[in-house]
Write a protein that holds these residues in place. Structure first.
Motif, PDB file in Angstrom:
ATOM      1  N   PRO A  77      64.893  51.825 -15.118  1.00  0.00           N
ATOM      2  CA  PRO A  77      63.936  52.198 -14.065  1.00  0.00           C
ATOM      3  C   PRO A  77      63.047  51.006 -13.730  1.00  0.00           C
ATOM      4  N   ALA A  78      62.862  50.767 -12.452  1.00  0.00           N
ATOM      5  CA  ALA A  78      62.139  49.570 -12.024  1.00  0.00           C
ATOM      6  C   ALA A  78      60.756  49.431 -12.667  1.00  0.00           C
ATOM      7  N   PRO A  79      59.931  50.489 -12.730  1.00  0.00           N
ATOM      8  CA  PRO A  79      58.606  50.303 -13.337  1.00  0.00           C
ATOM      9  C   PRO A  79      58.677  49.800 -14.790  1.00  0.00           C
ATOM     10  N   ALA A  80      59.619  50.316 -15.556  1.00  0.00           N
ATOM     11  CA  ALA A  80      59.747  49.878 -16.946  1.00  0.00           C
ATOM     12  C   ALA A  80      60.168  48.422 -17.020  1.00  0.00           C
ATOM     13  N   ALA A  81      61.142  48.039 -16.187  1.00  0.00           N
ATOM     14  CA  ALA A  81      61.611  46.654 -16.200  1.00  0.00           C
ATOM     15  C   ALA A  81      60.497  45.696 -15.784  1.00  0.00           C
ATOM     16  N   VAL A  82      59.760  46.053 -14.761  1.00  0.00           N
ATOM     17  CA  VAL A  82      58.676  45.185 -14.285  1.00  0.00           C
ATOM     18  C   VAL A  82      57.614  45.020 -15.361  1.00  0.00           C
ATOM     19  N   GLU A  83      57.225  46.106 -16.009  1.00  0.00           N
ATOM     20  CA  GLU A  83      56.224  46.023 -17.070  1.00  0.00           C
ATOM     21  C   GLU A  83      56.707  45.140 -18.217  1.00  0.00           C
ATOM     22  N   GLU A  84      57.969  45.272 -18.604  1.00  0.00           N
ATOM     23  CA  GLU A  84      58.490  44.467 -19.712  1.00  0.00           C
ATOM     24  C   GLU A  84      58.574  42.993 -19.350  1.00  0.00           C
ATOM     25  N   ASN A 105      56.133  30.312  -6.110  1.00  0.00           N
ATOM     26  CA  ASN A 105      55.368  31.263  -5.313  1.00  0.00           C
ATOM     27  C   ASN A 105      56.228  32.395  -4.762  1.00  0.00           C
ATOM     28  N   TYR A 106      57.546  32.246  -4.780  1.00  0.00           N
ATOM     29  CA  TYR A 106      58.403  33.391  -4.431  1.00  0.00           C
ATOM     30  C   TYR A 106      58.470  34.374  -5.600  1.00  0.00           C
ATOM     31  N   ASP A 107      58.898  33.912  -6.772  1.00  0.00           N
ATOM     32  CA  ASP A 107      59.101  34.824  -7.899  1.00  0.00           C
ATOM     33  C   ASP A 107      57.802  35.472  -8.351  1.00  0.00           C
ATOM     34  N   PHE A 108      56.734  34.696  -8.432  1.00  0.00           N
ATOM     35  CA  PHE A 108      55.480  35.262  -8.908  1.00  0.00           C
ATOM     36  C   PHE A 108      54.851  36.201  -7.872  1.00  0.00           C
ATOM     37  N   THR A 109      55.001  35.886  -6.605  1.00  0.00           N
ATOM     38  CA  THR A 109      54.477  36.791  -5.580  1.00  0.00           C
ATOM     39  C   THR A 109      55.249  38.099  -5.593  1.00  0.00           C
ATOM     40  N   LEU A 110      56.566  38.017  -5.680  1.00  0.00           N
ATOM     41  CA  LEU A 110      57.376  39.232  -5.723  1.00  0.00           C
ATOM     42  C   LEU A 110      57.037  40.072  -6.958  1.00  0.00           C
ATOM     43  N   LEU A 111      56.878  39.410  -8.109  1.00  0.00           N
ATOM     44  CA  LEU A 111      56.525  40.133  -9.335  1.00  0.00           C
ATOM     45  C   LEU A 111      55.153  40.790  -9.187  1.00  0.00           C
ATOM     46  N   ASP A 112      54.224  40.101  -8.550  1.00  0.00           N
ATOM     47  CA  ASP A 112      52.897  40.661  -8.305  1.00  0.00           C
ATOM     48  C   ASP A 112      52.988  41.921  -7.444  1.00  0.00           C
ATOM     49  N   ARG A 113      53.779  41.860  -6.378  1.00  0.00           N
ATOM     50  CA  ARG A 113      53.890  43.017  -5.488  1.00  0.00           C
ATOM     51  C   ARG A 113      54.616  44.183  -6.151  1.00  0.00           C
ATOM     52  N   GLU A 114      55.592  43.879  -6.983  1.00  0.00           N
ATOM     53  CA  GLU A 114      56.266  44.940  -7.739  1.00  0.00           C
ATOM     54  C   GLU A 114      55.277  45.616  -8.686  1.00  0.00           C
ATOM     55  N   ALA A 115      54.447  44.835  -9.357  1.00  0.00           N
ATOM     56  CA  ALA A 115      53.449  45.424 -10.258  1.00  0.00           C
ATOM     57  C   ALA A 115      52.522  46.360  -9.491  1.00  0.00           C
ATOM     58  N   ARG A 116      52.041  45.928  -8.352  1.00  0.00           N
ATOM     59  CA  ARG A 116      51.133  46.752  -7.564  1.00  0.00           C
ATOM     60  C   ARG A 116      51.848  47.989  -7.025  1.00  0.00           C
ATOM     61  N   ARG A 117      53.119  47.843  -6.702  1.00  0.00           N
ATOM     62  CA  ARG A 117      53.908  48.980  -6.193  1.00  0.00           C
ATOM     63  C   ARG A 117      53.944  50.109  -7.218  1.00  0.00           C
ATOM     64  N   TYR A 118      53.993  49.763  -8.509  1.00  0.00           N
ATOM     65  CA  TYR A 118      54.140  50.772  -9.549  1.00  0.00           C
ATOM     66  C   TYR A 118      52.851  51.007 -10.333  1.00  0.00           C
ATOM     67  N   LEU A 120      50.925  48.851 -11.932  1.00  0.00           N
ATOM     68  CA  LEU A 120      50.827  48.046 -13.144  1.00  0.00           C
ATOM     69  C   LEU A 120      49.851  46.893 -12.938  1.00  0.00           C
ATOM     70  N   THR A 121      49.332  46.360 -14.024  1.00  0.00           N
ATOM     71  CA  THR A 121      48.445  45.202 -13.927  1.00  0.00           C
ATOM     72  C   THR A 121      49.273  43.953 -13.706  1.00  0.00           C
ATOM     73  N   PRO A 122      49.055  43.229 -12.602  1.00  0.00           N
ATOM     74  CA  PRO A 122      49.842  42.021 -12.326  1.00  0.00           C
ATOM     75  C   PRO A 122      49.646  40.942 -13.391  1.00  0.00           C
TER      76      PRO A 122
END
Length: 247
Positions: A77-84, A105-118, A120-122
């Motif tokens: 599940p995406a939220p679990a993967a992003v948190e890990e 700035n691509y990977d970290f920005t995308l990871l930041d937006r995924e965290a906010r989507r679910y 999670l703390t970026p």
């Protein structure tokens, strides 16, 4: 007397994502890898396959090989993967390892937006990592070299083996190897404390992006200039600039 080891002789933490698209504001994570590289130790990798919760476009599948069906059947599940992923990067940063990321700035920005989507703390709200971006470093030490600056281009130039390009683990390891080669060739970089080198890259990345933006304007492509951001290593979050599915 204890021998002083410069940062490139110590372990590096490599990070890479493969995703559903090219816009970090809206793309989703499909695979991710966090590796511990160098320092006289074998490379150790943590990898993730996530179900992004959306269809994976054919163009993205052609790059990394994962279809929507494969990600849904075998992905976390995406939220679990992003948190890990965030937790693994935060632990590496807390341990003093620099985070090596190609086109950070691509990977970290995308990871930041995924965290906010679910909800999670970026990552950058948890730690203040030192980041090393092979693209930024290469453009600084060899700014007038002709040719491309993709990871494959850098691997060719610095004689780094790249097996399985566009797989997150291969790309993360290759990025670390390129940074090591750059540092070993330009030893003045290794004399900089990592925190200072991070701040210098913030300035270098902005200068490089501004140069690209000016090039687009001079060559009659202002529509491309509008999309060039000066931010590094993460584009600041602005709720008004993000599509409605990100909160």
């Amino acid at each position: 007397m204890t021998r002083f080891l410069t940062w490139h002789r110590r372990p590096l933490c490599g990070f890479d994502l493969e995703t559903t698209g090219t816009d970090p504001e809206t793309a989703r994570i499909v695979t991710g890898c966090v590796i511990r590289y160098g320092g006289g130790q074998p490379t150790r990798a943590q990898t993730w396959l996530a179900d992004p919760g959306v269809e994976i476009p054919a163009a993205a599948t052609a790059v990394h090989g994962y279809t929507t069906e494969a990600a849904r059947s075998a992905g976390r599940p995406a939220p679990a993967a992003v948190e890990e992923i965030i937790a693994a990067l935060a632990a590496a940063a807390d341990a003093g390892l620099p985070l090596v990321v190609m086109n950070a700035n691509y990977d970290f920005t995308l990871l930041d937006r995924e965290a906010r989507r679910y909800g999670l703390t970026p990552l950058f709200d948890r730690v203040a990592p030192c980041v090393l971006d092979p693209r930024v470093l290469d453009k600084q030490v060899d700014r007038f070299r002709r040719g491309g600056r993709t990871l494959a281009d850098l691997c060719s130039h610095y004689v780094v083996r790249l097996d399985g390009a566009h797989s997150a683990d291969a790309d993360a390891a290759a990025a670390c190897a390129v940074v090591w080669k750059i540092a070993n060739r330009h030893r003045w970089l290794t004399e900089r404390p990592l925190g200072e080198l991070h701040e210098e890259q913030v300035r270098w990345a902005a200068e490089q992006a501004a140069g690209l933006r000016d090039h687009f304007v001079r060559t009659g492509r202002p529509h491309l200039a509008e999309g060039v951001r000066l931010d590094w290593p993460v584009i600041p979050y602005r709720e008004s600039a993000v599509t409605g599915d990100v909160r």
